[in-house]
Design an enzyme around this catalytic site. Structure first.
Site, PDB file in Angstrom:
ATOM      1  N   GLU A 376       0.589  -1.212  -0.199  1.00 19.60           N
ATOM      2  CA  GLU A 376      -0.060  -0.122  -0.363  1.00 19.60           C
ATOM      3  C   GLU A 376       0.625   1.273  -0.054  1.00 19.60           C
ATOM      4  OE1 GLU A 376      -3.248   0.396   2.549  1.00 19.60           O
ATOM      5  OE2 GLU A 376      -3.516  -1.907   2.816  1.00 19.60           O
ATOM      6  N   ASN A 377       0.152   1.645  -0.720  1.00 24.34           N
ATOM      7  CA  ASN A 377       0.950   3.817  -0.796  1.00 24.34           C
ATOM      8  C   ASN A 377      -0.173   4.659  -1.670  1.00 24.34           C
ATOM      9  OD1 ASN A 377       3.580   5.124  -2.786  1.00 24.34           O
ATOM     10  ND2 ASN A 377       3.315   5.625   0.006  1.00 24.34           N
TER      11      ASN A 377
END
Ligand code: BG6
Length: 478
Positions: A376-377
């Site tokens: 996730e980012n």
């Protein structure tokens, strides 16, 4: 010129409860996410006692991926995704969490979803528990306070790992398991562990117990998973928010170290298979009676993870200097958390720090010497649809570009072993923290607003073509 590895998994990430909808279809039970109302920027989501007819629950329909996944996967294919991270909603498989039999219709849904991904050359990356604990396990057992829930989780994992053993290779056990670390935020203790507190309870002690129960459950699942298919890659999933010392004052350095230890506790156990001394000593000093057996300690040792999956959105800062403001935290004497004056923040106050990604990749690589996976980012932002339907989300491109530059430096210059990068909310979904639709991360826009109005039509943002080119060039053309 050095290049990113050929098999690098450029992808996109979501979670079942934020995307699927179909909350009560085909035998699905109520999950912890189903009783969370919509909050807004700065206003907390409410956790209700069951489903109340007068409330709006944004996850109930989400973006209706449950019925539209085939069309969405065509867009993912066009985008060029090599991997798609989502979760299995536990309540589709075991509606109450402790049912005797698994729900065949739920199992069939994920068979179909994974087949569709594989037919389009997209590798599924699957989280077993992404904030979707059966609500009944809260009602009956008080969530992960109870050892009973360990067995429920292991049984669920065994069923799905057996069922999908030839379709899914990359697994993760508990999403952002360390969100709950200080036990102070209801949103986190609820979504991580299905725990709400009574007045006067020792939150920290309870969360240490629940966290350890999850770590034991995870280790048992890692071991079992490897027996089911030795090719499985089973990771943990951590939220890494590197916390920097605000100044070169040695106390600030110690404060940062202590704050990080509280968060590392979870990956330390996942990766090393034992409870670190800094936590054992804290339990003893505070008189905490955390329940664990020799058999469970053995299970921890026998179920260490294959890789570290993690989310990275922002960094933080801590100081012991008393004239800087900030709010007090318990990790080190007189320490306070405050904003980093060197970096900017999003509209939701999340501090934007691409270098922090390279920094944490290095720190985690050194700490565990395991493959890493950024699962996730991303940049949650308000998007504007122009009169011609276009969406010029240059700010999102800027954010992602800056982070990819840093991850490349970590891989190509620093030698970090990184499996892949799956930016968050590749298609707009319901925000976990606020329940908003208008906190958007996607490269694919979904026509729906915070009140639930909209056609659910999908359209491509400017970032779509940009990310397509990033993937096509294996990260060369940013
Ligand atoms: C992570 C979660 O905390 O951050 C996701 O794993 C979440 O579920 C993401 O959506 C972004 O947070 P938010 O609150 O902006 O949706």
């Amino acid at each position: 010129m050095k290049q990113m590895p050929e098999n690098f998994l450029w992808g996109g990430a979501v979670a079942a409860h934020q995307i699927e909808g179909g909350w009560n279809e085909d035998g699905k039970g109520i999950s912890t996410a189903d009783v969370m109302t919509a909050g807004s920027n700065g206003v907390a989501r409410e956790i209700t006692d069951g489903i109340l007819s007068e409330k709006y629950y944004p996850n109930h329909e989400a973006i209706d991926f449950y019925h539209r996944y085939k069309e969405d996967i065509q867009l993912f294919k066009e985008l060029g995704l090599k991997a798609f991270r989502t979760s299995i909603n536990w309540t589709r498989i075991f509606p109450n969490g402790n049912d005797e039999e698994a729900n065949e219709a739920g199992l069939q849904f994920y068979d179909d979803l994974f087949d569709e991904l594989l037919a389009n050359d997209i590798e599924p990356v699957i989280t077993l528990s992404h904030f979707e604990i059966p609500y009944n396990l809260y009602k009956e057992f008080g969530g992960f306070r109870s050892k009973e829930v360990i067995d429920c989780f292991v049984k669920y994992a065994e069923v799905v790992m057996n069922r999908y053993k030839n379709k899914v290779k990359y697994w993760m056990t508990f999403n952002e398991i360390n969100n709950q670390a200080d036990g102070q935020h209801e949103l986190h203790t609820w979504t991580n562990s299905a725990i709400l507190f009574e007045e006067g309870e020792n939150r920290e002690e309870i969360i240490y117990q629940a966290g350890l129960n999850e770590l034991i459950a995870s280790a048992k699942v890692v071991k079992l998973g490897h027996q089911i298919n030795p090719e499985f890659q089973i990771g943990c999933m951590m939220a890494y928010v590197p916390v920097y010392p605000y100044s070169s004052n040695p106390d600030d350095q110690m404060a940062a170290l202590k704050v990080m230890q509280r968060r590392y506790f979870y990956s330390d156990v996942h990766a090393k298979g034992e409870i670190p001394n800094y936590v054992l000593n804290e339990w003893a000093d505070k008189g905490y009676e955390i329940d664990y057996s020799d058999e469970e300690l053995k299970a921890l040792k026998g179920g260490t993870v294959d890789y570290i999956g993690f989310s990275y959105y922002m960094s933080g800062t801590v100081t012991t200097l008393q004239d800087k403001g900030g709010y007090e935290i318990p990790d080190y004497k007189n320490s306070k958390w405050l904003s980093n004056p060197f970096v900017k923040a999003s509209d939701w106050g999340w501090q934007i720090d691409p270098v922090g990604l390279r920094y944490i990749l290095n720190v985690i690589h050194e700490r565990y010497d395991l493959p890493l996976f950024i699962v996730e980012n991303g940049f949650g932002a308000y998007d504007k649809v122009e009169a011609d339907g276009s969406i010029n989300d240059q700010y999102r491109i800027d954010y992602l570009k800056a982070h990819i530059e840093q991850l490349k430096a970590a891989v190509l210059e620093d030698g970090v072993n990184l499996l892949g990068y799956t930016p968050w909310g590749i298609i707009d979904i319901v925000s976990f923290g606020t329940g908003e639709m208008e906190k958007r991360y996607g490269m694919i826009y979904v026509d729906k607003d915070n009140q639930g109005n909209g056609t659910l039509k999908r359209s491509k943002k400017k970032s779509f073509a940009w990310y397509q080119q990033v993937i096509n060039s294996n990260g060369e053309e940013l």
